[in-house]
Scaffold this motif. Structure first.
Motif, PDB file in Angstrom:
ATOM      1  N   PHE A   1       0.653  -1.150  -0.082  1.00  0.00           N
ATOM      2  CA  PHE A   1       0.162  -0.021   0.056  1.00  0.00           C
ATOM      3  C   PHE A   1       1.020   1.279  -0.005  1.00  0.00           C
ATOM      4  O   PHE A   1       0.632   2.191  -0.672  1.00  0.00           O
ATOM      5  N   GLY A   2       1.950   1.276   0.853  1.00  0.00           N
ATOM      6  CA  GLY A   2       2.861   2.557   0.934  1.00  0.00           C
ATOM      7  C   GLY A   2       3.483   2.897  -0.529  1.00  0.00           C
ATOM      8  O   GLY A   2       3.637   3.807  -0.831  1.00  0.00           O
ATOM      9  N   LYS A   3       3.893   1.677  -1.216  1.00  0.00           N
ATOM     10  CA  LYS A   3       4.572   1.897  -2.349  1.00  0.00           C
ATOM     11  C   LYS A   3       3.475   2.434  -3.339  1.00  0.00           C
ATOM     12  O   LYS A   3       3.836   3.543  -4.180  1.00  0.00           O
ATOM     13  N   PHE A   4       2.380   2.004  -3.299  1.00  0.00           N
ATOM     14  CA  PHE A   4       1.167   2.398  -4.381  1.00  0.00           C
ATOM     15  C   PHE A   4       0.860   3.865  -4.018  1.00  0.00           C
ATOM     16  O   PHE A   4       0.701   4.495  -5.061  1.00  0.00           O
ATOM     17  N   PHE A   5       0.602   4.107  -2.860  1.00  0.00           N
ATOM     18  CA  PHE A   5       0.482   5.517  -2.370  1.00  0.00           C
ATOM     19  C   PHE A   5       1.521   6.371  -2.837  1.00  0.00           C
ATOM     20  O   PHE A   5       1.319   7.536  -3.319  1.00  0.00           O
ATOM     21  N   LYS A   6       2.716   6.130  -2.517  1.00  0.00           N
ATOM     22  CA  LYS A   6       4.012   7.179  -2.872  1.00  0.00           C
ATOM     23  C   LYS A   6       3.908   7.184  -4.486  1.00  0.00           C
ATOM     24  O   LYS A   6       4.379   8.286  -4.750  1.00  0.00           O
TER      25      LYS A   6
END
Length: 301
Positions: A282-287
């Motif tokens: 999720f963090g990679k997608f959001f960033k």
């Protein structure tokens, strides 16, 4: 926690400086673009919200761009916007000369005003989420603005023994005036028929609003519409200029931003509610889409 947080009128009332409210059930507020003149004119400066209330906006002057349930709208003078409870509001841009009025009414207030929706024209009017923005004539806008000001004056009657009933009657009078104007509009009486591709686009948006948190693949939406993923992407690109993947990603980002606005919800919980395999994914997608991590985004708000 399975659903994104809803903002109640009580919380909204604390955030708006120029407004009058009655028992956190209904409020009337002035909208003024001058308060936002020092903002950068980008979507990232505005936070999407999901209100547990009916929102009505009457534009008196200036321009604004908003997204309602991921769909962009451009508003000018005499625009009238109705947003049903639980739907997403994403401001994008507000011109410095923007002026408008806003009414926010809780679901309990609406139920007290209209306990039974037996009038077909009123039912039709309430089912307006497919077309939340209308354009009125200038004299119609002035007419409705007077009713909004009357409603505001009734809200200010703190010593009136029957204030609740007076406020309800004033709101209902405003609502009936809007319905009367809307019934006279050609698109209300005989809405234009949609093409097959436009119907697919509309059905896709309905599916996206209901399922974007759980379903991230184009295949799911294509199968639900009984078409191939390739054809769905082709139709969406032709109608909206955005691919199916882009629509899904944008919807997920909006949902994530709403959830991250709530301090009690952890980043891990946001990842879980959006059905990502883990917090890192999720963090990679959001960033990738926002340029910053979920934690950084939360701190920046």
């Amino acid at each position: 926690m399975n659903t994104p947080p809803l903002i109640e009128i009580e919380e909204l009332n604390k955030q708006i400086t120029v407004c009058d409210s009655f028992l956190d059930e209904i409020l009337v507020a002035d909208l003024d673009g001058e308060t936002d003149e020092n903002r950068n004119e980008t979507m990232e400066d505005f936070v999407p919200i999901r209100l547990n209330a009916l929102v009505i906006v009457l534009v008196l002057k200036g321009t604004s761009k908003i997204e309602i349930d991921y769909i962009p709208y451009t508003l000018g003078a005499n625009s009238f916007v109705t947003i049903m409870p639980t739907h997403i509001i994403q401001p994008v841009y507000v011109s410095p000369d923007f002026k408008g009025r806003m009414i926010v009414a809780s679901k309990s207030f609406l139920q007290d005003c209209f306990p039974e929706w037996r009038d077909p024209s009123m039912v039709h009017y309430m089912q307006i989420k497919k077309n939340p923005c209308s354009l009125f004539e200038q004299d119609e806008t002035k007419h409705l603005d007077q009713y909004i000001l009357q409603l505001r004056n009734k809200i200010k009657l703190r010593t009136h023994f029957f204030q609740k009933q007076v406020v309800q009657n004033s709101f209902m009078a405003f609502f009936l005036e809007v319905a009367d104007i809307s019934v006279g509009k050609e698109d209300f009486i005989a809405p234009s028929a949609l093409s097959r591709k436009e119907e697919l686009f509309e059905h896709f948006l309905q599916l996206l609003f209901k399922n974007c948190k759980e379903q991230h693949s184009v295949t799911f939406y294509a199968e639900a519409l009984c078409i191939t993923p390739q054809y769905l992407s082709l139709v969406l690109k032709e109608i909206s200029g955005k691919s199916a993947n882009k629509w899904i990603d944008d919807a997920l980002i909006v949902e994530a931003k709403i959830m991250l606005k709530t301090p009690k919800v952890t980043v891990q919980q946001v990842a879980d509610m959006l059905y990502f395999s883990d917090q890192s994914t999720f963090g990679k997608f959001f960033k990738k889409h926002m340029g910053i991590s979920p934690a950084q985004y939360r701190k920046s708000r």
